[in-house]
Design a protein around this motif. Structure first.
Motif, PDB file in Angstrom:
ATOM      1  N   ALA A 205       0.843  -1.193   0.000  1.00 36.97           N
ATOM      2  CA  ALA A 205       0.000   0.000   0.000  1.00 36.97           C
ATOM      3  C   ALA A 205       0.880   1.245   0.000  1.00 36.97           C
ATOM      4  CB  ALA A 205      -0.903   0.006   1.234  1.00 36.97           C
ATOM      5  N   ARG A 206       0.695   2.126  -0.966  1.00 38.18           N
ATOM      6  CA  ARG A 206       1.524   3.325  -1.089  1.00 38.18           C
ATOM      7  C   ARG A 206       0.679   4.564  -0.806  1.00 38.18           C
ATOM      8  NH1 ARG A 206       6.302   2.484  -3.511  1.00 38.18           N
ATOM      9  NH2 ARG A 206       6.391   4.633  -4.251  1.00 38.18           N
ATOM     10  N   LEU A 207      -0.130   4.499   0.225  1.00 36.30           N
ATOM     11  CA  LEU A 207      -0.983   5.620   0.585  1.00 36.30           C
ATOM     12  C   LEU A 207      -0.325   6.448   1.671  1.00 36.30           C
ATOM     13  CD1 LEU A 207      -4.426   3.776   0.719  1.00 36.30           C
ATOM     14  CD2 LEU A 207      -3.428   5.064  -1.187  1.00 36.30           C
ATOM     15  N   GLU A 208      -0.321   7.749   1.499  1.00 36.68           N
ATOM     16  CA  GLU A 208       0.226   8.634   2.518  1.00 36.68           C
ATOM     17  C   GLU A 208      -0.773   8.746   3.668  1.00 36.68           C
ATOM     18  OE1 GLU A 208       1.276  12.329   0.784  1.00 36.68           O
ATOM     19  OE2 GLU A 208       3.110  11.546  -0.150  1.00 36.68           O
ATOM     20  N   GLN A 209      -0.279   8.625   4.882  1.00 31.48           N
ATOM     21  CA  GLN A 209      -1.130   8.652   6.058  1.00 31.48           C
ATOM     22  C   GLN A 209      -0.474   9.482   7.159  1.00 31.48           C
ATOM     23  OE1 GLN A 209      -2.828   4.665   7.119  1.00 31.48           O
ATOM     24  NE2 GLN A 209      -1.370   3.925   5.586  1.00 31.48           N
ATOM     25  N   ARG A 210      -1.323  10.069   7.996  1.00 33.00           N
ATOM     26  CA  ARG A 210      -0.848  10.710   9.219  1.00 33.00           C
ATOM     27  C   ARG A 210      -0.853   9.688  10.340  1.00 33.00           C
ATOM     28  NH1 ARG A 210      -0.483  16.202   9.482  1.00 33.00           N
ATOM     29  NH2 ARG A 210      -1.378  17.394   7.753  1.00 33.00           N
ATOM     30  N   ARG A 211       0.004   9.904  11.343  1.00 34.10           N
ATOM     31  CA  ARG A 211       0.005   8.958  12.452  1.00 34.10           C
ATOM     32  C   ARG A 211       0.482   9.628  13.731  1.00 34.10           C
ATOM     33  NH1 ARG A 211       5.394   7.524  10.437  1.00 34.10           N
ATOM     34  NH2 ARG A 211       6.727   6.929  12.201  1.00 34.10           N
ATOM     35  N   ASP A 212      -0.024   9.129  14.842  1.00 37.44           N
ATOM     36  CA  ASP A 212       0.409   9.524  16.178  1.00 37.44           C
ATOM     37  C   ASP A 212       0.851   8.260  16.900  1.00 37.44           C
ATOM     38  OD1 ASP A 212      -0.226  12.209  15.782  1.00 37.44           O
ATOM     39  OD2 ASP A 212      -2.304  11.916  16.392  1.00 37.44           O
ATOM     40  N   ASP A 213       2.152   8.108  17.090  1.00 40.72           N
ATOM     41  CA  ASP A 213       2.703   6.895  17.687  1.00 40.72           C
ATOM     42  C   ASP A 213       2.906   7.071  19.185  1.00 40.72           C
ATOM     43  OD1 ASP A 213       2.753   6.164  15.080  1.00 40.72           O
ATOM     44  OD2 ASP A 213       4.914   5.791  14.967  1.00 40.72           O
ATOM     45  N   ARG A 214       3.009   5.931  19.871  1.00 41.98           N
ATOM     46  CA  ARG A 214       3.361   5.923  21.290  1.00 41.98           C
ATOM     47  C   ARG A 214       4.540   4.970  21.476  1.00 41.98           C
ATOM     48  NH1 ARG A 214      -1.114   3.684  24.473  1.00 41.98           N
ATOM     49  NH2 ARG A 214      -0.047   1.690  24.266  1.00 41.98           N
ATOM     50  N   LEU A 215       5.660   5.522  21.920  1.00 40.27           N
ATOM     51  CA  LEU A 215       6.887   4.757  22.090  1.00 40.27           C
ATOM     52  C   LEU A 215       7.164   4.578  23.577  1.00 40.27           C
ATOM     53  CD1 LEU A 215       9.455   3.500  20.828  1.00 40.27           C
ATOM     54  CD2 LEU A 215      10.518   5.757  20.979  1.00 40.27           C
ATOM     55  N   SER A 216       7.201   3.322  24.035  1.00 43.52           N
ATOM     56  CA  SER A 216       7.472   2.998  25.435  1.00 43.52           C
ATOM     57  C   SER A 216       8.834   2.313  25.527  1.00 43.52           C
ATOM     58  CB  SER A 216       6.389   2.075  25.995  1.00 43.52           C
ATOM     59  OG  SER A 216       5.097   2.653  25.852  1.00 43.52           O
ATOM     60  N   THR A 217       9.662   2.787  26.463  1.00 41.15           N
ATOM     61  CA  THR A 217      11.026   2.271  26.592  1.00 41.15           C
ATOM     62  C   THR A 217      11.324   1.932  28.042  1.00 41.15           C
ATOM     63  OG1 THR A 217      11.737   3.700  24.760  1.00 41.15           O
ATOM     64  CG2 THR A 217      13.461   2.729  26.124  1.00 41.15           C
ATOM     65  N   LEU A 218      11.965   0.795  28.248  1.00 38.49           N
ATOM     66  CA  LEU A 218      12.415   0.363  29.569  1.00 38.49           C
ATOM     67  C   LEU A 218      13.897   0.028  29.455  1.00 38.49           C
ATOM     68  CD1 LEU A 218      11.581  -0.350  32.500  1.00 38.49           C
ATOM     69  CD2 LEU A 218      11.225  -2.705  31.692  1.00 38.49           C
ATOM     70  N   ALA A 219      14.732   0.595  30.346  1.00 43.39           N
ATOM     71  CA  ALA A 219      16.176   0.403  30.258  1.00 43.39           C
ATOM     72  C   ALA A 219      16.771   0.146  31.633  1.00 43.39           C
ATOM     73  CB  ALA A 219      16.845   1.618  29.622  1.00 43.39           C
ATOM     74  N   LEU A 220      17.782  -0.702  31.656  1.00 46.59           N
ATOM     75  CA  LEU A 220      18.535  -1.016  32.870  1.00 46.59           C
ATOM     76  C   LEU A 220      20.008  -0.803  32.564  1.00 46.59           C
ATOM     77  CD1 LEU A 220      18.644  -2.287  35.763  1.00 46.59           C
ATOM     78  CD2 LEU A 220      18.963  -4.506  34.616  1.00 46.59           C
ATOM     79  N   ARG A 240       8.911  -0.528  22.670  1.00 48.83           N
ATOM     80  CA  ARG A 240       7.743  -0.939  21.902  1.00 48.83           C
ATOM     81  C   ARG A 240       7.077   0.306  21.321  1.00 48.83           C
ATOM     82  NH1 ARG A 240       5.089  -4.196  18.503  1.00 48.83           N
ATOM     83  NH2 ARG A 240       2.845  -3.775  18.565  1.00 48.83           N
ATOM     84  N   ASN A 241       6.931   0.337  19.992  1.00 48.58           N
ATOM     85  CA  ASN A 241       6.264   1.449  19.325  1.00 48.58           C
ATOM     86  C   ASN A 241       4.888   1.006  18.842  1.00 48.58           C
ATOM     87  OD1 ASN A 241       6.526   4.272  18.209  1.00 48.58           O
ATOM     88  ND2 ASN A 241       6.038   3.176  16.324  1.00 48.58           N
ATOM     89  N   GLU A 242       3.864   1.696  19.320  1.00 52.92           N
ATOM     90  CA  GLU A 242       2.482   1.428  18.901  1.00 52.92           C
ATOM     91  C   GLU A 242       2.056   2.526  17.938  1.00 52.92           C
ATOM     92  OE1 GLU A 242       0.639  -1.083  19.548  1.00 52.92           O
ATOM     93  OE2 GLU A 242       1.563  -2.060  21.283  1.00 52.92           O
ATOM     94  N   SER A 243       1.630   2.121  16.749  1.00 54.06           N
ATOM     95  CA  SER A 243       1.247   3.087  15.721  1.00 54.06           C
ATOM     96  C   SER A 243      -0.084   2.697  15.090  1.00 54.06           C
ATOM     97  CB  SER A 243       2.332   3.142  14.638  1.00 54.06           C
ATOM     98  OG  SER A 243       1.946   4.012  13.587  1.00 54.06           O
ATOM     99  N   PRO A 244      -0.923   3.678  14.723  1.00 53.73           N
ATOM    100  CA  PRO A 244      -2.163   3.368  14.007  1.00 53.73           C
ATOM    101  C   PRO A 244      -1.889   2.822  12.605  1.00 53.73           C
ATOM    102  CG  PRO A 244      -1.801   5.735  14.094  1.00 53.73           C
ATOM    103  CD  PRO A 244      -0.785   5.122  14.989  1.00 53.73           C
ATOM    104  N   VAL A 245      -0.674   3.051  12.100  1.00 48.97           N
ATOM    105  CA  VAL A 245      -0.250   2.451  10.836  1.00 48.97           C
ATOM    106  C   VAL A 245       0.480   1.154  11.181  1.00 48.97           C
ATOM    107  CG1 VAL A 245       1.107   2.743   8.736  1.00 48.97           C
ATOM    108  CG2 VAL A 245      -0.042   4.724   9.772  1.00 48.97           C
ATOM    109  N   ALA A 246      -0.126   0.018  10.863  1.00 44.46           N
ATOM    110  CA  ALA A 246       0.398  -1.275  11.327  1.00 44.46           C
ATOM    111  C   ALA A 246       1.854  -1.491  10.956  1.00 44.46           C
ATOM    112  CB  ALA A 246      -0.459  -2.402  10.760  1.00 44.46           C
ATOM    113  N   TYR A 250       6.579  -1.683  16.082  1.00 46.30           N
ATOM    114  CA  TYR A 250       7.736  -2.567  16.187  1.00 46.30           C
ATOM    115  C   TYR A 250       8.126  -2.791  17.647  1.00 46.30           C
ATOM    116  CZ  TYR A 250      10.266   1.882  16.736  1.00 46.30           C
ATOM    117  OH  TYR A 250      10.676   3.113  17.159  1.00 46.30           O
ATOM    118  N   ASP A 251       8.930  -3.837  17.857  1.00 47.84           N
ATOM    119  CA  ASP A 251       9.628  -4.102  19.120  1.00 47.84           C
ATOM    120  C   ASP A 251      11.121  -4.013  18.851  1.00 47.84           C
ATOM    121  OD1 ASP A 251       7.668  -5.063  21.319  1.00 47.84           O
ATOM    122  OD2 ASP A 251       7.008  -6.131  19.519  1.00 47.84           O
TER     123      ASP A 251
END
Length: 340
Positions: A205-220, A240-246, A250-251
């Motif tokens: 799919a080559r459709l341009e889309q807007r997105r609002d991602d949520r990136l959660s990070t845990l580090a030691l 872990r990045n959660e995006s409305p564009v599947a 990613y992890d």
């Protein structure tokens, strides 16, 4: 009749002029700190060369000049500290390829366990603009929590967690930005499972889309002082990045090692190694991405009172199972940093 300046170029010229004026003013101030104020000012200016600033398979090298400025104010409360910080940098590439980042944040910290521990809660907002890769332009908001614990005379352990909201400004096709954009130092690419190595990393799919991602990070991370002049820090992280564009979800897992060696009173050498693997979620026609990235960094610093001369070299090799998602990048930079 004078020519009209395009709005984008006018904005860049205005930002450049404002930062240059602030740079000149800060350089003219005396390099002294008064005990009556906890205000800290810092800056950095340098010249460099980037072999692949867009992190693309077909690299295009560009020279650049970089300017960074910061101001931080700390307020000592009865049992804790409250600080505010304003930071920004501007990178002037060749032609109209400039980028800049401005962040405003606040943090609250408090010592625990008889000063053996330190807990910190921080919030921040960021504006990032990029003329070279417009798909990466975004506004950010972040909430972070960190805890540091002294384990002994030479060892310190740290745990941090962060949630960052990324609001991308420009509609774009999936995977059109830098690999893992917005993910910090650990970037990413991908794999087509079940069909072997792919020749193209473009989604169907080559459709341009807007997105609002949520990136959660845990580090030691764990730091060890081998001697008064040699120390190391090892970091393990998961994101872990959660995006409305599947395709953009990613992890990512990574490990990093940093060593610092002081040579005398004025020289400091820093060397780092990093590795990460990023797996994108399955999407249409079982297309997914998986990257393995290796990085190395070296920096040499020379103290000159409140100023510091530095030269650095950063190298990244990202191997993707999609051929046109792999890239290599090398960045060299030398300049002057100061604080007062």
């Amino acid at each position: 009749m004078s020519a009209r300046i395009p709005p984008r170029r006018l904005a860049r010229q205005t930002g450049r002029a404002a930062l240059s004026l602030l740079l000149c003013a800060s350089m003219l101030l005396p390099i002294q700190r008064t005990h009556a104020s906890d205000l800290e000012l810092s800056g950095e200016t340098g010249l460099g060369y980037d072999t692949n600033p867009a992190q693309s398979h077909r690299s295009r090298d560009l020279a650049f000049a970089r300017l960074a400025l910061g101001a931080a104010q700390t307020l000592g409360l009865k049992t804790s500290d409250l600080s505010f910080a304003l930071e920004g940098w501007y990178r002037d590439y060749e032609a109209d390829n400039d980028s800049y980042r401005l962040s405003l944040g606040s943090s609250w910290s408090r010592s625990t366990e008889r000063d053996l521990g330190l807990i910190r809660v921080s919030v921040s907002g960021v504006l990032y603009r990029d003329a070279l890769v417009p798909a990466d332009e975004r506004d950010e908001a972040a909430l972070a929590l960190r805890y540091d614990r002294i384990l002994g005379a030479r060892d310190t352990l740290g745990l941090s967690a962060e949630v960052r909201w990324l609001a991308y400004r420009n509609p774009s096709e999936p995977w059109s930005g830098r690999p893992g954009s917005g993910s910090g130092r650990w970037d990413s690419n991908g794999r087509g499972r079940g069909t072997g190595r792919q020749g193209s990393g473009r989604p169907t799919a080559r459709l341009e889309q807007r997105r609002d991602d949520r990136l959660s990070t845990l580090a030691l991370d764990a730091a060890h002082d081998w001697s008064p002049t040699v120390s190391t820090r090892i970091t393990l992280a998961h994101a872990r990045n959660e995006s409305p564009v599947a395709l953009e979800s990613y992890d990512r897992d990574g490990i990093g090692l940093l060593a610092r060696i002081a040579l005398g009173q004025k020289w400091l050498v820093e060397a780092g190694l990093g590795w990460s693997r990023c797996d994108y979620d399955h999407a249409q026609r079982r297309l997914s991405r998986e990257d393995e990235q290796r990085s190395a960094a070296l920096a040499i610093r020379r103290q000159l009172g409140a100023r510091e001369l530095y030269c650095s070299l950063d190298w990244v090799d990202s191997d993707s199972t999609l051929d046109d998602r792999s890239f290599r990048q090398g960045v060299t930079q030398c300049g002057l940093a100061w604080s007062f």
